[in-house]
Each structure stands twice: as structure tokens, then as C-alpha cells.
Design a protein around this motif. Structure first.
Motif, PDB file in Angstrom:
ATOM      1  N   VAL A 118       2.060   2.736  11.310  1.00 11.36           N
ATOM      2  CA  VAL A 118       1.032   3.281  12.197  1.00 11.36           C
ATOM      3  C   VAL A 118      -0.111   3.878  11.376  1.00 11.36           C
ATOM      4  N   VAL A 119       0.248   4.577  10.293  1.00 10.94           N
ATOM      5  CA  VAL A 119      -0.766   5.121   9.388  1.00 10.94           C
ATOM      6  C   VAL A 119      -1.586   3.979   8.789  1.00 10.94           C
ATOM      7  N   ALA A 120      -0.911   2.917   8.383  1.00  7.88           N
ATOM      8  CA  ALA A 120      -1.599   1.766   7.790  1.00  7.88           C
ATOM      9  C   ALA A 120      -2.523   1.089   8.804  1.00  7.88           C
ATOM     10  N   ALA A 121      -2.103   1.053  10.053  1.00  8.84           N
ATOM     11  CA  ALA A 121      -2.944   0.456  11.094  1.00  8.84           C
ATOM     12  C   ALA A 121      -4.223   1.258  11.307  1.00  8.84           C
ATOM     13  N   THR A 122      -4.168   2.552  11.004  1.00  9.62           N
ATOM     14  CA  THR A 122      -5.381   3.374  11.082  1.00  9.62           C
ATOM     15  C   THR A 122      -6.418   2.866  10.091  1.00  9.62           C
ATOM     16  N   GLY A 123      -5.954   2.464   8.916  1.00  7.56           N
ATOM     17  CA  GLY A 123      -6.870   1.885   7.937  1.00  7.56           C
ATOM     18  C   GLY A 123      -7.496   0.602   8.433  1.00  7.56           C
ATOM     19  N   SER A 124      -6.689  -0.277   9.011  1.00  5.25           N
ATOM     20  CA  SER A 124      -7.234  -1.548   9.504  1.00  5.25           C
ATOM     21  C   SER A 124      -8.208  -1.317  10.649  1.00  5.25           C
ATOM     22  N   SER A 125      -7.990  -0.280  11.454  1.00  9.16           N
ATOM     23  CA  SER A 125      -8.938   0.037  12.515  1.00  9.16           C
ATOM     24  C   SER A 125     -10.295   0.398  11.935  1.00  9.16           C
ATOM     25  N   CYS A 126     -10.281   1.133  10.822  1.00 13.37           N
ATOM     26  CA  CYS A 126     -11.533   1.470  10.132  1.00 13.37           C
ATOM     27  C   CYS A 126     -12.230   0.219   9.608  1.00 13.37           C
ATOM     28  N   GLY A 127     -11.445  -0.672   8.974  1.00 14.60           N
ATOM     29  CA  GLY A 127     -12.020  -1.903   8.438  1.00 14.60           C
ATOM     30  C   GLY A 127     -12.615  -2.784   9.525  1.00 14.60           C
TER      31      GLY A 127
ATOM     32  N   ASN B 198       0.864  -1.176   0.000  1.00  9.89           N
ATOM     33  CA  ASN B 198       0.000   0.000   0.000  1.00  9.89           C
ATOM     34  C   ASN B 198       0.900   1.224   0.000  1.00  9.89           C
ATOM     35  N   SER B 199       0.644   2.135  -0.915  1.00  8.98           N
ATOM     36  CA  SER B 199       1.436   3.364  -1.030  1.00  8.98           C
ATOM     37  C   SER B 199       2.925   3.060  -1.162  1.00  8.98           C
TER      38      SER B 199
ATOM     39  N   MET C  18     -12.038  -0.442   2.376  1.00  9.23           N
ATOM     40  CA  MET C  18     -12.088   0.702   3.287  1.00  9.23           C
ATOM     41  C   MET C  18     -10.734   0.932   3.942  1.00  9.23           C
ATOM     42  N   SER C  19     -10.109  -0.151   4.384  1.00  8.25           N
ATOM     43  CA  SER C  19      -8.810  -0.047   5.045  1.00  8.25           C
ATOM     44  C   SER C  19      -7.769   0.547   4.112  1.00  8.25           C
ATOM     45  N   HIS C  20      -7.630  -0.017   2.925  1.00  7.68           N
ATOM     46  CA  HIS C  20      -6.589   0.432   1.996  1.00  7.68           C
ATOM     47  C   HIS C  20      -6.846   1.847   1.476  1.00  7.68           C
ATOM     48  N   LEU C  21      -8.089   2.176   1.195  1.00  4.83           N
ATOM     49  CA  LEU C  21      -8.394   3.520   0.701  1.00  4.83           C
ATOM     50  C   LEU C  21      -8.173   4.573   1.784  1.00  4.83           C
ATOM     51  N   THR C  22      -8.436   4.216   3.041  1.00  2.00           N
ATOM     52  CA  THR C  22      -8.168   5.141   4.144  1.00  2.00           C
ATOM     53  C   THR C  22      -6.680   5.440   4.237  1.00  2.00           C
ATOM     54  N   VAL C  23      -5.858   4.403   4.114  1.00  2.00           N
ATOM     55  CA  VAL C  23      -4.406   4.585   4.164  1.00  2.00           C
ATOM     56  C   VAL C  23      -3.936   5.472   3.014  1.00  2.00           C
ATOM     57  N   ILE C  24      -4.425   5.208   1.813  1.00  2.00           N
ATOM     58  CA  ILE C  24      -4.050   6.002   0.640  1.00  2.00           C
ATOM     59  C   ILE C  24      -4.462   7.460   0.831  1.00  2.00           C
ATOM     60  N   TYR C  25      -5.646   7.663   1.387  1.00  2.00           N
ATOM     61  CA  TYR C  25      -6.137   9.025   1.625  1.00  2.00           C
ATOM     62  C   TYR C  25      -5.213   9.787   2.574  1.00  2.00           C
ATOM     63  N   ILE C  26      -4.763   9.116   3.631  1.00  2.00           N
ATOM     64  CA  ILE C  26      -3.853   9.766   4.583  1.00  2.00           C
ATOM     65  C   ILE C  26      -2.478   9.970   3.957  1.00  2.00           C
ATOM     66  N   LYS C  27      -1.978   8.947   3.274  1.00  2.00           N
ATOM     67  CA  LYS C  27      -0.621   9.002   2.724  1.00  2.00           C
ATOM     68  C   LYS C  27      -0.463  10.024   1.606  1.00  2.00           C
ATOM     69  N   GLN C  28      -1.532  10.334   0.896  1.00  7.08           N
ATOM     70  CA  GLN C  28      -1.404  11.251  -0.242  1.00  7.08           C
ATOM     71  C   GLN C  28      -0.961  12.644   0.189  1.00  7.08           C
ATOM     72  N   SER C  29      -1.298  13.050   1.407  1.00  4.14           N
ATOM     73  CA  SER C  29      -0.858  14.362   1.881  1.00  4.14           C
ATOM     74  C   SER C  29       0.322  14.259   2.844  1.00  4.14           C
ATOM     75  N   LEU C  30       0.707  13.032   3.193  1.00  2.00           N
ATOM     76  CA  LEU C  30       1.864  12.843   4.056  1.00  2.00           C
ATOM     77  C   LEU C  30       3.158  12.878   3.255  1.00  2.00           C
TER      78      LEU C  30
END
Length: 207
Positions: free
Chosen positions: A97-106, A41-42, A75-87
Motif C-alpha cells: 500500500v505504501v508502494a502504491a502511494t509512490g505509483s500514484s505520485c508517478g 524497493n526498500s 518520483m514513485s520509487h523515491l516517494t516510497v523510500i521517503y515514507i519507508k525510511q521512517s516506517l
């Protein structure tokens, strides 16, 4: 280690302990050079592991359908991509840790969570783990993956109880998108000096 005697004594044979052991073992194997393909991912295999395996294990052990699993993974992967695009591509902020945020959503969604509760999970993750440094890809990344994933499960459980860190605390904003922007601002701007200090430490070790 997580599947050993102490695991059963302290955490039991639970979905939570299985999520931690499968995810950390995958990261450890990858960092040790195992020739096993992973979903990235990313641009990061470890981020792919953190965004995928916790959701997969939770879904399998709770009898979720293939469609539910696919939706949760998306949902998990798209959330990570959404965060990473501005990081940005590189940051002193740990990407696992950012990727784990996606899994928390999923996981929250698989628990039956609403949009608001999924947003709560993101807020809890940002409030808890923002600032964990990245000091290179290496076997000990498995420890950080485990930290991120364990917090992901905790954040999901809190979200399902409608518990969320509020906007009066720290970098959290009422709007979850603004909280994400606060996180990425810290990672892309605020941690530039951290990046230089970490690199200096690594290049001056007597190893």
C-alpha cells in the motif's frame, strides 16, 4: 482473472484494467516462485512491483517518452523510500500500500500534475488505505497489491481534479509531510499490538 470475461463486462479494456492485471499478475507470479527478476524497493520485490508497473503501463499506453517514464519512476520509487525510511524495516502495515502511494505520485505527474496535485494524491492514499495489515508474504498479496494500485489510480484522478481529503478529517494534516509522519507513526508504533495478534493467529491455526 482480471483479463477474463468479467473484466471486459465490468471494467472494459482500459488503461485502468491493464494496470491492475499486469501488476497483480507480476505479484502473483513472484509469490508462486516464478524465477523472474523484479525491481525491488526498500528490500521488497512486491513493493518494487507496486511502485514500478502501474507507472510503466500508464506511460506506455499514453505515449509518454522514455525520459518522462524515467522521471515518473524516479518520483514513485523515491516517494516510497521517503515514507519507508521512517516506517522501519518491518511493520504490521502492508508495504504494498505504501508502494502504491509512490505509483500514484508517478501517475499524477504523468497526467501533468503539479507539486500540489502530487501532494493531493499522497493525502488521498493515506486517508484511504492506512491500516491495511501485513500477514506475511504469500500469493494473496496479489489481492492487496490490486487494492493498493486501484486506489492509486483513483487518488491520482481525484488529485488532477484538485480533490483532496482535508486536514479536518482523520489523520490527514495540512502539510503532506506531517500526514506521512502520521502514517508511519501508526505503522511503527500504533500497530505493534496488531502485529502480535496477527502472529498469534497465524501460529495457532489448525493447518
Amino acid at each position: 482473472m482480471l483479463r477474463g470475461r468479467y473484466e471486459h463486462q465490468i471494467m472494459g479494456d482500459s488503461v485502468f484494467s491493464h494496470i491492475l492485471s499486469y501488476t497483480s499478475a507480476a505479484c502473483d507470479a513472484r509469490m508462486a516462485g516464478a524465477m523472474i527478476p523484479v525491481m525491488s524497493n526498500s528490500g521488497s520485490g512486491n513493493q518494487g512491483i507496486s511502485a514500478t508497473l502501474p507507472v510503466l503501463v500508464f506511460a506506455e499506453e499514453n505515449g509518454k517518452s522514455e525520459e518522462e517514464l524515467i522521471r515518473a519512476l524516479m518520483m514513485s520509487h523515491l516517494t516510497v523510500i521517503y515514507i519507508k525510511q521512517s516506517l522501519g524495516r518491518l511493520s504490521a502495515l502492508c508495504g504494498c500500500v505504501v508502494a502504491a502511494t509512490g505509483s500514484s505520485c508517478g501517475i499524477t505527474w504523468l497526467m501533468g500534475g503539479s507539486y500540489e496535485q502530487v501532494a493531493f494524491a499522497v493525502q488521498n492514499m493515506i486517508a484511504n488505505l492506512t491500516g491495511m495489515i501485513c500477514d506475511g508474504a504469500k500469493p494473496s498479496c496479489a489481492l492487496k497489491v490490486t487494492t493498493g494500485v486501484s486506489t492509486a489510480v483513483l487518488s491520482a484522478v481525484m488529485a488532477m481534479e484538485n480533490r483532496c481529503v482535508t486536514s479536518v478529517e482523520g489523520i490527514i494534516d495540512e502539510d503532506v509531510d506531517q500526514s506521512i509522519r502520521n502514517l508511519t507513526r501508526i505503522g511503527s508504533q500504533g500497530m505493534n499490538e496488531t502485529d502480535r495478534v496477527v502472529l498469534d493467529i497465524m501460529t495457532h491455526k489448525n493447518c
